[in-house]
Scaffold this motif. Structure first.
Motif, PDB file in Angstrom:
ATOM      1  N   ILE A  23      -4.618   6.471  -4.501  1.00  0.00           N
ATOM      2  CA  ILE A  23      -3.605   5.936  -5.414  1.00  0.00           C
ATOM      3  C   ILE A  23      -2.986   4.660  -4.835  1.00  0.00           C
ATOM      4  CG2 ILE A  23      -1.380   6.385  -6.503  1.00  0.00           C
ATOM      5  CD1 ILE A  23      -2.177   9.338  -6.626  1.00  0.00           C
ATOM      6  N   SER A  24      -2.653   4.700  -3.533  1.00  0.00           N
ATOM      7  CA  SER A  24      -2.032   3.514  -2.931  1.00  0.00           C
ATOM      8  C   SER A  24      -2.987   2.333  -2.939  1.00  0.00           C
ATOM      9  CB  SER A  24      -1.607   3.759  -1.485  1.00  0.00           C
ATOM     10  OG  SER A  24      -1.393   5.099  -1.248  1.00  0.00           O
ATOM     11  N   PHE A  25      -4.251   2.601  -2.658  1.00  0.00           N
ATOM     12  CA  PHE A  25      -5.207   1.492  -2.681  1.00  0.00           C
ATOM     13  C   PHE A  25      -5.351   0.930  -4.081  1.00  0.00           C
ATOM     14  CE2 PHE A  25      -7.437   0.361   1.132  1.00  0.00           C
ATOM     15  CZ  PHE A  25      -6.958   1.303   2.022  1.00  0.00           C
ATOM     16  N   LEU A  27      -3.000   0.881  -6.229  1.00  0.00           N
ATOM     17  CA  LEU A  27      -1.800   0.047  -6.422  1.00  0.00           C
ATOM     18  C   LEU A  27      -1.960  -1.291  -5.699  1.00  0.00           C
ATOM     19  CD1 LEU A  27       1.002   2.729  -6.008  1.00  0.00           C
ATOM     20  CD2 LEU A  27       0.303   1.589  -8.101  1.00  0.00           C
ATOM     21  N   ILE A  28      -2.424  -1.217  -4.446  1.00  0.00           N
ATOM     22  CA  ILE A  28      -2.570  -2.441  -3.658  1.00  0.00           C
ATOM     23  C   ILE A  28      -3.462  -3.442  -4.379  1.00  0.00           C
ATOM     24  CG2 ILE A  28      -3.557  -3.426  -1.555  1.00  0.00           C
ATOM     25  CD1 ILE A  28      -2.790  -0.888  -0.086  1.00  0.00           C
TER      26      ILE A  28
ATOM     27  N   PHE B  62       4.582   9.553   0.617  1.00  0.00           N
ATOM     28  CA  PHE B  62       4.162   8.787  -0.551  1.00  0.00           C
ATOM     29  C   PHE B  62       5.375   8.220  -1.294  1.00  0.00           C
ATOM     30  CE2 PHE B  62       2.594   8.649  -5.019  1.00  0.00           C
ATOM     31  CZ  PHE B  62       1.597   7.713  -4.827  1.00  0.00           C
ATOM     32  N   SER B  74       5.331  -5.092  -2.758  1.00  0.00           N
ATOM     33  CA  SER B  74       3.922  -4.983  -2.358  1.00  0.00           C
ATOM     34  C   SER B  74       3.444  -3.579  -2.687  1.00  0.00           C
ATOM     35  CB  SER B  74       3.780  -5.247  -0.869  1.00  0.00           C
ATOM     36  OG  SER B  74       4.609  -4.336  -0.165  1.00  0.00           O
ATOM     37  N   PRO B  75       3.300  -3.250  -3.973  1.00  0.00           N
ATOM     38  CA  PRO B  75       2.986  -1.877  -4.367  1.00  0.00           C
ATOM     39  C   PRO B  75       1.798  -1.310  -3.602  1.00  0.00           C
ATOM     40  CG  PRO B  75       3.305  -3.237  -6.286  1.00  0.00           C
ATOM     41  CD  PRO B  75       3.326  -4.153  -5.113  1.00  0.00           C
ATOM     42  N   GLY B  76       2.011  -0.163  -2.967  1.00  0.00           N
ATOM     43  CA  GLY B  76       0.902   0.533  -2.338  1.00  0.00           C
ATOM     44  C   GLY B  76       0.657   0.197  -0.887  1.00  0.00           C
ATOM     45  N   LEU B  77       1.144  -0.962  -0.449  1.00  0.00           N
ATOM     46  CA  LEU B  77       0.799  -1.424   0.901  1.00  0.00           C
ATOM     47  C   LEU B  77       1.456  -0.567   1.978  1.00  0.00           C
ATOM     48  CD1 LEU B  77      -1.036  -3.755   1.367  1.00  0.00           C
ATOM     49  CD2 LEU B  77       0.925  -5.197   1.826  1.00  0.00           C
ATOM     50  N   THR B  79       2.925   2.201   1.413  1.00  0.00           N
ATOM     51  CA  THR B  79       2.598   3.590   1.106  1.00  0.00           C
ATOM     52  C   THR B  79       1.322   4.020   1.796  1.00  0.00           C
ATOM     53  OG1 THR B  79       3.456   3.049  -1.062  1.00  0.00           O
ATOM     54  CG2 THR B  79       2.467   5.196  -0.804  1.00  0.00           C
ATOM     55  N   ALA B  80       0.304   3.186   1.692  1.00  0.00           N
ATOM     56  CA  ALA B  80      -0.991   3.537   2.280  1.00  0.00           C
ATOM     57  C   ALA B  80      -0.863   3.689   3.784  1.00  0.00           C
ATOM     58  CB  ALA B  80      -2.018   2.469   1.931  1.00  0.00           C
ATOM     59  N   LEU B  83       1.200   6.840   4.628  1.00  0.00           N
ATOM     60  CA  LEU B  83       0.413   8.051   4.407  1.00  0.00           C
ATOM     61  C   LEU B  83      -0.502   8.305   5.593  1.00  0.00           C
ATOM     62  CD1 LEU B  83      -0.604   7.766   0.666  1.00  0.00           C
ATOM     63  CD2 LEU B  83       0.617   9.663   1.704  1.00  0.00           C
TER      64      LEU B  83
END
Lengths: 271, 172
Positions: A23-25, A27-28, B62, B74-77, B79-80, B83
């Motif tokens: 999911i995060s990727f 989003l990225i 998350f 920076s959506p997801g950056l 977070t990844a 995680l």
């Protein structure tokens, strides 16, 4: 089911981790321009390479068709050169034949001899494609010969390297006319005869067709002069011409269909 | 147990606000040198109780990461990266396990396991976190040298901030 639950309780964290990372990727890559660009670029690079390789393979199967279409295109372009229309040309009528006098028919050579006195050549097109006896045959760099015998699917050509063929030619920009004749057995050279000895001819001059026949249009390059001989007691030069075409290496030729040939012959026979 | 949860929520808020309102604005750079970024938010994950369910911890990471990302645009950056950090936390803990083992239901703090143990623990995870984060930020190993430089310098300064935080608040 129980096993599945056990499996999940054992590896649940890993599964969840992978899921959330995906999911995060997602989003990225979707919401960050820089990463998106890199992702798209590298995936394009990757898929591009694969597609490229695939194309390379598939291209082989299309080579023959491509070859044929290129020949057609070449024939059209070459015929444009002979059907040259001046810029300010005034069109007389809708069907002005002088605009489209020459048509080129592409053909492939399927048989050829090189080492005889009277060599022959066969091409894979005949009357079905509009080829008739007496038409001129050229290749990209110069003339090849004249059609002598035709049936529905093949045509026999008397090439330049045949002692029976004689073609009218002239020297570019000098307007001296002579006849080209081959002397065995070197396929590279032909002899230009009947150029008077007062003519100012020099090595390296270009020999072109004269245009004084119904076979070839004028101005097609044939070759370059490499040697000028003057036999003793003769009034005419014997000029050795190095042919632009290496006839032995040719694969494709174009047959020239001069559409006004009959009209011209009719005119001339009346005289 | 109730006071324990409240402590976690309070820590959540403090670290979150500290990160997005203060540390985000700290801009240490001059001329060609722009390798320092301050991140202490992984500390929140590092201080979660040892025996917490890994799935719950991942979900918390998350949500927390998404919150940070919202402020960093920076959506997801983050977070990844977060995680990943929370996923490997278990293995690092196992690797650093003291002889007498971990006491149940407690956070791995300096107070309980000693300051030097805590420095090693946070250093390893913070360094990995930053390495992952900067790799993802560059998103290509073409910038390998830059990633390493950013990781090292950010790590040094972030670790200092992190230790200052621990020294001031000293969570139990």
């Amino acid at each position: 089911m129980r096993n599945l639950l056990l499996l999940f309780s054992k590896y649940g964290a890993l599964v969840l981790f992978i899921l959330l990372e995906v999911i995060s990727f997602f989003l990225i890559v979707n919401y960050n321009n820089k990463q998106k660009e890199i992702f798209l670029y590298s995936s394009n690079l990757f898929s591009g390479k694969i597609l490229d390789k695939y194309d390379d393979g598939v291209d082989y199967f299309n080579l023959k068709t491509i070859n044929d279409s290129i020949l057609q295109e070449n024939a059209r372009i070459l015929s444009n050169r002979f059907n040259y229309v001046p810029e300010n040309y005034e069109y007389n009528s809708v069907e002005d034949t002088s605009l489209n006098k020459y048509e080129l028919i592409p053909a492939s050579i399927c048989n050829m001899t090189l080492h005889l006195r009277n060599n022959r050549m066969t091409i894979d097109k005949g009357t079905n494609w509009g080829i008739k006896d007496g038409m001129g045959v050229i290749a990209e760099k110069g003339i090849v010969g004249v059609v002598r015998k035709v049936n529905s699917d093949f045509a026999s050509i008397v090439p330049l390297i045949n002692t029976q063929l004689q073609i009218s030619a002239k020297i570019k920009n000098k307007n001296y006319f002579g006849d080209l004749k081959w002397e065995p057995y070197d396929e590279r050279f032909v002899i230009l005869k009947h150029i008077p000895k007062h003519a100012k001819v020099s090595k390296g001059d270009t020999v072109i067709t004269s245009g004084y026949s119904t076979i070839f249009p004028g101005g097609i390059e044939i070759g370059k002069i490499i040697e000028i001989r003057l036999p003793e007691g003769d009034n005419y030069f014997e000029i050795v011409v190095d042919l632009n075409n290496r006839i032995g290496n040719l694969e494709h030729v174009y047959v020239i269909n001069y559409k006004l040939k009959d009209l011209q012959l009719e005119m001339e026979s009346d005289q | 147990m109730g006071s324990f949860n409240i402590a976690i929520i309070r820590r959540f808020l403090i670290i979150f606000i500290l990160q997005v309102l203060v540390l985000k604005r700290v801009n240490i750079s001059w001329e060609e040198f722009h390798y320092i970024f301050l991140f202490i938010y992984p500390l929140f994950i590092l201080l979660l109780p040892i025996k917490i369910s890994r799935s719950v911890q991942l979900l918390i990471a998350f949500i927390f990461g998404l919150g940070i990302d919202m402020f960093y645009d920076s959506p997801g950056l983050h977070t990844a990266a977060l995680l990943f950090t929370s996923f490997i936390k278990k293995y690092i803990l196992k690797f650093l396990e003291p002889v007498e083992g971990y006491t149940t239901d407690s956070s791995p703090t300096a107070h309980k396991y000693g300051f030097s143990w805590f420095i090693i623990y946070t250093s390893i995870l913070l360094f990995i976190h930053l390495l992952v984060y900067f790799s993802l930020e560059a998103f290509s190993f073409v910038y390998f040298f830059e990633i390493i430089l950013k990781t090292i310098f950010s790590f040094i300064f972030s670790q200092i901030i992190l230790l200052v935080y621990i020294l001031i608040l000293n969570p139990k």
